[in-house]
Write a protein that holds these residues in place. Sequence first.
Motif, PDB file in Angstrom:
ATOM      1  N   ALA A  69       0.828  -1.208   0.000  1.00 39.22           N
ATOM      2  CA  ALA A  69       0.000   0.000   0.000  1.00 39.22           C
ATOM      3  C   ALA A  69       0.863   1.257   0.000  1.00 39.22           C
ATOM      4  O   ALA A  69       0.625   2.195  -0.766  1.00 39.22           O
ATOM      5  CB  ALA A  69      -0.933  -0.001   1.215  1.00 39.22           C
ATOM      6  N   THR A  70       1.888   1.288   0.844  1.00 40.43           N
ATOM      7  CA  THR A  70       2.768   2.450   0.902  1.00 40.43           C
ATOM      8  C   THR A  70       3.590   2.575  -0.369  1.00 40.43           C
ATOM      9  O   THR A  70       3.793   3.673  -0.894  1.00 40.43           O
ATOM     10  CB  THR A  70       3.700   2.354   2.123  1.00 40.43           C
ATOM     11  OG1 THR A  70       2.915   2.158   3.295  1.00 40.43           O
ATOM     12  CG2 THR A  70       4.527   3.619   2.284  1.00 40.43           C
ATOM     13  N   MET A  84      10.818  12.978  11.875  1.00 39.87           N
ATOM     14  CA  MET A  84      10.146  11.978  12.707  1.00 39.87           C
ATOM     15  C   MET A  84      10.372  10.578  12.163  1.00 39.87           C
ATOM     16  O   MET A  84      10.638   9.630  12.910  1.00 39.87           O
ATOM     17  CB  MET A  84       8.644  12.284  12.778  1.00 39.87           C
ATOM     18  CG  MET A  84       8.294  13.548  13.530  1.00 39.87           C
ATOM     19  SD  MET A  84       6.527  13.836  13.573  1.00 39.87           S
ATOM     20  CE  MET A  84       5.981  12.436  14.534  1.00 39.87           C
ATOM     21  N   LEU A  85      10.281  10.433  10.835  1.00 36.65           N
ATOM     22  CA  LEU A  85      10.478   9.118  10.220  1.00 36.65           C
ATOM     23  C   LEU A  85      11.897   8.622  10.474  1.00 36.65           C
ATOM     24  O   LEU A  85      12.102   7.452  10.824  1.00 36.65           O
ATOM     25  CB  LEU A  85      10.193   9.204   8.718  1.00 36.65           C
ATOM     26  CG  LEU A  85      10.365   7.913   7.922  1.00 36.65           C
ATOM     27  CD1 LEU A  85       9.411   6.841   8.422  1.00 36.65           C
ATOM     28  CD2 LEU A  85      10.147   8.164   6.429  1.00 36.65           C
ATOM     29  N   ALA A  86      12.882   9.493  10.302  1.00 35.53           N
ATOM     30  CA  ALA A  86      14.270   9.095  10.532  1.00 35.53           C
ATOM     31  C   ALA A  86      14.482   8.637  11.971  1.00 35.53           C
ATOM     32  O   ALA A  86      15.190   7.654  12.228  1.00 35.53           O
ATOM     33  CB  ALA A  86      15.210  10.256  10.190  1.00 35.53           C
ATOM     34  N   ALA A  87      13.860   9.345  12.922  1.00 34.38           N
ATOM     35  CA  ALA A  87      14.019   8.982  14.334  1.00 34.38           C
ATOM     36  C   ALA A  87      13.414   7.612  14.618  1.00 34.38           C
ATOM     37  O   ALA A  87      14.021   6.782  15.316  1.00 34.38           O
ATOM     38  CB  ALA A  87      13.373  10.043  15.219  1.00 34.38           C
ATOM     39  N   LEU A 105       4.026  -8.789  18.312  1.00 32.42           N
ATOM     40  CA  LEU A 105       2.987  -7.792  18.091  1.00 32.42           C
ATOM     41  C   LEU A 105       3.600  -6.402  17.967  1.00 32.42           C
ATOM     42  O   LEU A 105       3.198  -5.609  17.103  1.00 32.42           O
ATOM     43  CB  LEU A 105       1.969  -7.825  19.231  1.00 32.42           C
ATOM     44  CG  LEU A 105       0.797  -6.850  19.114  1.00 32.42           C
ATOM     45  CD1 LEU A 105       0.037  -7.075  17.808  1.00 32.42           C
ATOM     46  CD2 LEU A 105      -0.145  -7.006  20.300  1.00 32.42           C
ATOM     47  N   ALA A 106       4.569  -6.080  18.817  1.00 30.15           N
ATOM     48  CA  ALA A 106       5.211  -4.768  18.758  1.00 30.15           C
ATOM     49  C   ALA A 106       5.945  -4.576  17.433  1.00 30.15           C
ATOM     50  O   ALA A 106       5.935  -3.478  16.867  1.00 30.15           O
ATOM     51  CB  ALA A 106       6.178  -4.604  19.927  1.00 30.15           C
ATOM     52  N   ARG A 107       6.550  -5.633  16.908  1.00 33.87           N
ATOM     53  CA  ARG A 107       7.217  -5.535  15.606  1.00 33.87           C
ATOM     54  C   ARG A 107       6.220  -5.138  14.513  1.00 33.87           C
ATOM     55  O   ARG A 107       6.495  -4.276  13.685  1.00 33.87           O
ATOM     56  CB  ARG A 107       7.853  -6.878  15.243  1.00 33.87           C
ATOM     57  CG  ARG A 107       9.166  -7.166  15.924  1.00 33.87           C
ATOM     58  CD  ARG A 107       9.611  -8.583  15.579  1.00 33.87           C
ATOM     59  NE  ARG A 107      10.936  -8.840  16.088  1.00 33.87           N
ATOM     60  CZ  ARG A 107      12.054  -8.633  15.409  1.00 33.87           C
ATOM     61  NH1 ARG A 107      11.979  -8.170  14.177  1.00 33.87           N
ATOM     62  NH2 ARG A 107      13.229  -8.885  15.943  1.00 33.87           N
ATOM     63  N   ARG A 108       5.070  -5.799  14.543  1.00 31.42           N
ATOM     64  CA  ARG A 108       4.065  -5.514  13.532  1.00 31.42           C
ATOM     65  C   ARG A 108       3.564  -4.074  13.667  1.00 31.42           C
ATOM     66  O   ARG A 108       3.423  -3.351  12.681  1.00 31.42           O
ATOM     67  CB  ARG A 108       2.903  -6.500  13.676  1.00 31.42           C
ATOM     68  CG  ARG A 108       1.807  -6.333  12.660  1.00 31.42           C
ATOM     69  CD  ARG A 108       0.916  -7.552  12.647  1.00 31.42           C
ATOM     70  NE  ARG A 108       1.709  -8.740  12.363  1.00 31.42           N
ATOM     71  CZ  ARG A 108       2.127  -9.080  11.149  1.00 31.42           C
ATOM     72  NH1 ARG A 108       1.826  -8.334  10.117  1.00 31.42           N
ATOM     73  NH2 ARG A 108       2.840 -10.176  10.966  1.00 31.42           N
ATOM     74  N   GLU A 109       3.316  -3.646  14.887  1.00 32.93           N
ATOM     75  CA  GLU A 109       2.816  -2.284  15.101  1.00 32.93           C
ATOM     76  C   GLU A 109       3.859  -1.244  14.707  1.00 32.93           C
ATOM     77  O   GLU A 109       3.522  -0.206  14.129  1.00 32.93           O
ATOM     78  CB  GLU A 109       2.402  -2.111  16.561  1.00 32.93           C
ATOM     79  CG  GLU A 109       1.159  -2.908  16.921  1.00 32.93           C
ATOM     80  CD  GLU A 109       0.809  -2.811  18.392  1.00 32.93           C
ATOM     81  OE1 GLU A 109      -0.372  -3.022  18.712  1.00 32.93           O
ATOM     82  OE2 GLU A 109       1.705  -2.535  19.217  1.00 32.93           O
ATOM     83  N   SER A 137       5.071   2.913   8.205  1.00 35.93           N
ATOM     84  CA  SER A 137       4.285   3.106   6.980  1.00 35.93           C
ATOM     85  C   SER A 137       3.383   4.327   7.092  1.00 35.93           C
ATOM     86  O   SER A 137       3.249   5.105   6.135  1.00 35.93           O
ATOM     87  CB  SER A 137       3.451   1.857   6.691  1.00 35.93           C
ATOM     88  OG  SER A 137       4.281   0.743   6.438  1.00 35.93           O
ATOM     89  N   ALA A 138       2.765   4.527   8.262  1.00 32.73           N
ATOM     90  CA  ALA A 138       1.860   5.662   8.441  1.00 32.73           C
ATOM     91  C   ALA A 138       2.620   6.984   8.361  1.00 32.73           C
ATOM     92  O   ALA A 138       2.160   7.939   7.711  1.00 32.73           O
ATOM     93  CB  ALA A 138       1.138   5.548   9.777  1.00 32.73           C
ATOM     94  N   ILE A 139       3.784   7.064   8.996  1.00 35.13           N
ATOM     95  CA  ILE A 139       4.562   8.307   8.943  1.00 35.13           C
ATOM     96  C   ILE A 139       5.052   8.561   7.523  1.00 35.13           C
ATOM     97  O   ILE A 139       5.046   9.709   7.044  1.00 35.13           O
ATOM     98  CB  ILE A 139       5.752   8.250   9.921  1.00 35.13           C
ATOM     99  CG1 ILE A 139       5.262   8.106  11.356  1.00 35.13           C
ATOM    100  CG2 ILE A 139       6.607   9.512   9.804  1.00 35.13           C
ATOM    101  CD1 ILE A 139       6.369   7.860  12.359  1.00 35.13           C
ATOM    102  N   LEU A 140       5.439   7.510   6.830  1.00 33.37           N
ATOM    103  CA  LEU A 140       5.909   7.681   5.453  1.00 33.37           C
ATOM    104  C   LEU A 140       4.781   8.166   4.552  1.00 33.37           C
ATOM    105  O   LEU A 140       4.992   9.030   3.692  1.00 33.37           O
ATOM    106  CB  LEU A 140       6.491   6.366   4.935  1.00 33.37           C
ATOM    107  CG  LEU A 140       7.004   6.376   3.495  1.00 33.37           C
ATOM    108  CD1 LEU A 140       7.979   7.514   3.256  1.00 33.37           C
ATOM    109  CD2 LEU A 140       7.661   5.034   3.164  1.00 33.37           C
TER     110      LEU A 140
END
Length: 317
Positions: free
Chosen positions: A132-133, A158-161, A176-180, A186-189
């Motif tokens: 999607a991204t 923010m994305l770089a951080a 679960l944390a990996r997936r999130e 993806s959302a920030i990008l």
Amino acid sequence: MQVERRDDGNLVFGYLDTASADLRGAFDTVLVRATTGDEGYAADMRPSRFGALSGCDISGEQEIRVMPRPSPAAPRPGHLLGLLVAGRGKLEQDGRRAALSPGDFVLYTGARPFRLELGPSHRYFVLSLDSATAGQLAAAVGPVTANPELPRSASGRMLAAVVGELAERADGFGPLARREMGEHVSAILRTLLREAAGAGPAVGSGAAEALERVLAYIDDRLAEDLSPGAIAAAHHISVRHLHALFRASGATVGDHVRRRRLERIRRDLLDPALKHLPAYVLASRTGLGEASHFSRVFRAEFGLSPRAVREQARGGA
């Protein structure tokens, strides 16, 4: 990672596409050349997975040049995000050049020629983006690949951080944390791409406030009729004006509504109090009632089926 020595360099694959044991089927094949001497290629590569995103932390002492060598038999190469953790580097694609210092990231695609150069004692973290991204990146207006200005924007910083922390702490996250974390990246990008496509409404014009009211309205009524006509009527504006509000932010009304509904469904799938409800029931409560259509768009957005999300959530818990 697998390396095949050739006269023109070293074919490297399996650092992102860890499921492929055959060079002919790997989507991540690149040609790596050491810029000094006739050396083979050696590096420490640590693959990782963050939901729909494949990652690899690459550390090496050689000064190298990397170019894509996709196999005709492999799936079409996707878009990549690379972050330089240590050392120096640069990437060239589509007639642009981005110099990389530690903490800088760059976007590029393996479907077109590129040249990535990494200096001695480098550490480079690369992510293969979700479909999607990657689709939004491919359709982005304006220069995106090898654009040195993207990391300088607010969303870019923010994305770089976040990606930098992901590189440093990848082994410390549970399933679960990996997936999130992959979904956060993806959302920030996607926000960065919308930001790069054009400026949002001017501060003080009233457009930003109007859009905020519309966004809150959508979040509060995901199960209701959220067609552009219904949303516009509820806010006493024209459909044309509604589309203009979203267009200025680099999004469309329909895409935003669909994404928010899918995010709500995903949240409900992870809620233990709702585990007795089938996924299609949760979907119908947000206006996505047709089971086959819902499953298809859900998988396209998150890279997993609704059932797989629930199963991995149980495993992570």
